[in-house]
Design a protein around this motif. Structure first.
Motif, PDB file in Angstrom:
ATOM      1  N   ASN A   3       5.203   5.641  13.102  1.00 42.34           N
ATOM      2  CA  ASN A   3       4.160   6.147  12.608  1.00 42.34           C
ATOM      3  C   ASN A   3       3.025   5.189  11.364  1.00 42.34           C
ATOM      4  O   ASN A   3       3.286   4.064  10.865  1.00 42.34           O
ATOM      5  CB  ASN A   3       4.377   7.620  11.122  1.00 42.34           C
ATOM      6  CG  ASN A   3       5.091   8.058  12.170  1.00 42.34           C
ATOM      7  OD1 ASN A   3       4.113   8.675  13.887  1.00 42.34           O
ATOM      8  ND2 ASN A   3       5.455   9.021  11.856  1.00 42.34           N
ATOM      9  N   GLU A   4       1.902   4.839  11.593  1.00 37.50           N
ATOM     10  CA  GLU A   4       0.369   4.552  10.736  1.00 37.50           C
ATOM     11  C   GLU A   4       0.672   4.809   9.585  1.00 37.50           C
ATOM     12  O   GLU A   4       0.391   6.250   9.258  1.00 37.50           O
ATOM     13  CB  GLU A   4      -0.570   4.277  11.393  1.00 37.50           C
ATOM     14  CG  GLU A   4      -1.413   3.079  10.192  1.00 37.50           C
ATOM     15  CD  GLU A   4      -2.800   3.177  10.762  1.00 37.50           C
ATOM     16  OE1 GLU A   4      -3.921   2.427  10.740  1.00 37.50           O
ATOM     17  OE2 GLU A   4      -3.772   4.200  12.084  1.00 37.50           O
ATOM     18  N   THR A   5       0.961   3.926   8.172  1.00 36.81           N
ATOM     19  CA  THR A   5       1.212   3.894   7.535  1.00 36.81           C
ATOM     20  C   THR A   5      -0.489   4.156   6.957  1.00 36.81           C
ATOM     21  O   THR A   5      -1.432   3.217   7.090  1.00 36.81           O
ATOM     22  CB  THR A   5       1.246   2.700   6.152  1.00 36.81           C
ATOM     23  OG1 THR A   5       2.986   2.937   6.025  1.00 36.81           O
ATOM     24  CG2 THR A   5       1.373   2.966   4.579  1.00 36.81           C
ATOM     25  N   ILE A   6      -0.688   5.233   6.081  1.00 36.57           N
ATOM     26  CA  ILE A   6      -2.654   5.843   4.866  1.00 36.57           C
ATOM     27  C   ILE A   6      -2.111   4.522   3.750  1.00 36.57           C
ATOM     28  O   ILE A   6      -1.617   4.769   3.360  1.00 36.57           O
ATOM     29  CB  ILE A   6      -2.841   6.921   5.090  1.00 36.57           C
ATOM     30  CG1 ILE A   6      -2.440   8.540   6.149  1.00 36.57           C
ATOM     31  CG2 ILE A   6      -3.666   7.397   4.719  1.00 36.57           C
ATOM     32  CD1 ILE A   6      -2.350   9.063   5.990  1.00 36.57           C
ATOM     33  N   LYS A   7      -3.630   4.243   3.466  1.00 40.01           N
ATOM     34  CA  LYS A   7      -3.874   3.443   2.640  1.00 40.01           C
ATOM     35  C   LYS A   7      -4.277   3.648   1.591  1.00 40.01           C
ATOM     36  O   LYS A   7      -4.958   4.842   1.284  1.00 40.01           O
ATOM     37  CB  LYS A   7      -4.616   2.065   3.280  1.00 40.01           C
ATOM     38  CG  LYS A   7      -4.589   0.497   1.819  1.00 40.01           C
ATOM     39  CD  LYS A   7      -5.612   0.111   2.148  1.00 40.01           C
ATOM     40  CE  LYS A   7      -4.298  -1.429   2.728  1.00 40.01           C
ATOM     41  NZ  LYS A   7      -5.142  -2.883   2.980  1.00 40.01           N
ATOM     42  N   SER A   8      -3.417   3.646   0.566  1.00 36.47           N
ATOM     43  CA  SER A   8      -4.557   4.364  -0.834  1.00 36.47           C
ATOM     44  C   SER A   8      -5.392   3.968  -1.058  1.00 36.47           C
ATOM     45  O   SER A   8      -6.211   3.148  -0.424  1.00 36.47           O
ATOM     46  CB  SER A   8      -3.563   4.501  -2.560  1.00 36.47           C
ATOM     47  OG  SER A   8      -4.588   4.422  -3.325  1.00 36.47           O
ATOM     48  N   THR A 313      11.547  13.129  -1.471  1.00 31.00           N
ATOM     49  CA  THR A 313      11.826  12.766  -0.198  1.00 31.00           C
ATOM     50  C   THR A 313      10.749  12.514   0.492  1.00 31.00           C
ATOM     51  O   THR A 313       9.977  11.703   1.488  1.00 31.00           O
ATOM     52  CB  THR A 313      12.298  13.892   0.550  1.00 31.00           C
ATOM     53  OG1 THR A 313      13.873  13.877   0.432  1.00 31.00           O
ATOM     54  CG2 THR A 313      11.783  13.533   1.840  1.00 31.00           C
ATOM     55  N   ASP A 314       9.667  13.404   0.230  1.00 36.99           N
ATOM     56  CA  ASP A 314       7.468  13.645   0.030  1.00 36.99           C
ATOM     57  C   ASP A 314       7.589  12.367  -0.320  1.00 36.99           C
ATOM     58  O   ASP A 314       5.785  11.992   0.133  1.00 36.99           O
ATOM     59  CB  ASP A 314       7.216  14.522  -0.549  1.00 36.99           C
ATOM     60  CG  ASP A 314       7.416  15.656   0.735  1.00 36.99           C
ATOM     61  OD1 ASP A 314       7.663  15.904   1.275  1.00 36.99           O
ATOM     62  OD2 ASP A 314       6.732  17.229  -0.145  1.00 36.99           O
ATOM     63  N   GLY A 320       4.073   5.461   0.485  1.00 37.39           N
ATOM     64  CA  GLY A 320       3.772   6.990  -0.002  1.00 37.39           C
ATOM     65  C   GLY A 320       2.707   7.398  -0.426  1.00 37.39           C
ATOM     66  O   GLY A 320       2.621   8.589  -1.711  1.00 37.39           O
ATOM     67  N   LEU A 321       2.109   6.048  -1.332  1.00 36.36           N
ATOM     68  CA  LEU A 321       1.467   6.287  -2.244  1.00 36.36           C
ATOM     69  C   LEU A 321       0.212   7.267  -2.560  1.00 36.36           C
ATOM     70  O   LEU A 321      -0.653   8.030  -2.722  1.00 36.36           O
ATOM     71  CB  LEU A 321       0.317   4.751  -3.085  1.00 36.36           C
ATOM     72  CG  LEU A 321       2.321   3.739  -3.919  1.00 36.36           C
ATOM     73  CD1 LEU A 321       1.523   2.513  -3.859  1.00 36.36           C
ATOM     74  CD2 LEU A 321       2.272   4.781  -4.747  1.00 36.36           C
ATOM     75  N   ALA A 322      -0.246   6.792  -1.127  1.00 38.35           N
ATOM     76  CA  ALA A 322      -1.454   7.284  -0.084  1.00 38.35           C
ATOM     77  C   ALA A 322      -1.196   8.910  -0.656  1.00 38.35           C
ATOM     78  O   ALA A 322      -1.984  10.032  -0.496  1.00 38.35           O
ATOM     79  CB  ALA A 322      -1.946   7.456   1.466  1.00 38.35           C
ATOM     80  N   ARG A 323      -0.065   9.378   0.103  1.00 41.07           N
ATOM     81  CA  ARG A 323       0.278  11.164  -0.125  1.00 41.07           C
ATOM     82  C   ARG A 323      -0.147  11.168  -1.084  1.00 41.07           C
ATOM     83  O   ARG A 323       0.050  13.014  -2.130  1.00 41.07           O
ATOM     84  CB  ARG A 323       1.909  11.456   0.784  1.00 41.07           C
ATOM     85  CG  ARG A 323       1.465  11.476   2.182  1.00 41.07           C
ATOM     86  CD  ARG A 323       2.971  11.831   2.532  1.00 41.07           C
ATOM     87  NE  ARG A 323       4.056  11.286   2.316  1.00 41.07           N
ATOM     88  CZ  ARG A 323       4.749   9.742   2.716  1.00 41.07           C
ATOM     89  NH1 ARG A 323       3.928   9.424   3.439  1.00 41.07           N
ATOM     90  NH2 ARG A 323       5.599   9.220   2.530  1.00 41.07           N
TER      91      ARG A 323
END
Length: 355
Positions: A3-8, A313-314, A320-323
């Motif tokens: 899955n593509e990582t979303i950037k902060s 986990t999330d 996971g920085l963008a999340r």
């Protein structure tokens, strides 16, 4: 297919990681990997950092009491062997291995990774899309009482130092990783510890009070001429771990013009202090909101403890920085404040330390 990582939305300069130690331990155990290869091991490498919008941060040089422990398993805060004192020569030898590893990473990066010695170099690296490494010592066992090694390490790029880890040393007393527990455990700084505070002030080395017990904290507050920084700690009022900061300590940090880097470790986030990856990112947002309300928008940053902790986990790893940013945004934290938390407050803290 990954899955593509979303950037902060903002570059993230993080106040604490143990990636150098993670890489060194893997090498010791015969499973060395390159920092420049994307890996599913650990929390941070160059590829994942670039994907996530991580701009680097304070890379810790930490000497474990037990380098042979199984780092693939959760750290056991109740095992005394993990908190044994470390002799100065042993600590210095291991610290130099970590320093040389950081220097090799920078040398092999073709300019993509930079060891930064000034606040201006950190900001320039961030603006140029480079990964900024600011060198930090976690636990000053490598420093001799005459501070010759402090001077030498400073010449090699050391810009931040924590007087203790969670164990006693020549300079002071660390807190155990206990819950529920007050950080008011043990005596204050030793005479050598007070001298070390003054030496760091003279050199422009930022002092980090995470892991220091409460009496030591107040000793530093009385002596230092610089703002008080706790690079990876949380609010004791939410999670009563001895590793977290009381309201009185938070007020002193605010008054000094310092900051707190929010630690992502689940046991320092959760009110029950348990080691559970099933920890919602909203708990991390609770700490952020509490610190912002208590201290103001200029005194809060990130101090993830990547590669040295158990993450929710999330969050997972650096990707996971963008999340996390989305959760903070949903909490009502403005873009202007998020930008400060992401990197600008660390830039200001390093500038104040070097002044």
């Amino acid at each position: 297919m990954q899955n593509e990582t979303i950037k902060s939305p903002f570059p993230v300069f993080d106040g604490h990681n143990d990636t150098l130690l993670k890489l060194e331990i893997e090498a010791i155990k015969g499973s060395e990997r390159s920092f420049f290869d994307r890996s599913d091991n650990g929390h941070l490498d160059f590829v994942r950092a670039q994907e996530a919008g991580s701009a680097g941060g304070l890379f810790a040089m930490f000497v474990p009491s037990n380098p042979q422990q199984d780092f693939s398993r959760p750290f056991n805060p109740r095992d005394a062997v993990n908190f044994q004192p470390v002799p100065q020569k042993q600590a210095l030898d291991f610290t130099m291995r970590l320093l040389e590893r950081a220097e090799r990473i920078a040398a092999d990066s073709n300019g993509a990774v930079v060891i930064c010695r000034t606040p201006e170099e950190n900001l320039s690296a961030i603006e140029n899309g480079q990964l900024a490494i600011s060198l930090h010592i976690e636990g000053a066992e490598a420093i001799d009482p005459q501070f010759y090694q402090l001077e030498e390490l400073h010449k090699r790029g050391l810009r931040s130092l924590g007087l203790v880890w969670s164990r006693e040393n020549t300079f002071g007393y660390g807190v155990p990783m206990a819950h529920p527990s007050s950080p008011d455990i043990g005596s204050g700084l030793t005479g050598a510890g007070r001298d070390l505070v003054r030496a760091c002030n003279r050199l422009g080395v930022m002092l980090d009070l995470s892991h220091l017990n409460e009496k030591g904290f107040w000793d530093v507050a009385r002596i230092t001429e610089r703002p008080i920084v706790a690079s990876h700690s949380n609010a004791h009022s939410i999670c009563a771990s001895s590793r977290n900061l009381t309201d009185k300590q938070l007020d002193a940090i605010k008054e000094s013009g310092g900051l707190v880097g929010i630690n992502f470790h689940v046991a320092f986030l959760r009110p029950d202090g348990s080691f559970s990856r099933d920890t919602p990112l909203e708990l991390l947002a609770d700490h952020a909101a509490y610190l912002l309300d208590r201290m103001g928008e200029d005194c809060v940053a990130f101090g993830s403890d990547f590669d040295g902790c158990m993450l929710p986990t999330d969050l997972g790893d650096v990707t996971g920085l963008a999340r996390l940013m989305e959760v903070l945004d949903a909490r009502g934290i403005s873009s202007q404040v998020l930008e400060k938390i992401a990197f600008r407050n660390w830039m200001a803290a390093l500038e104040k330390a070097a002044a």
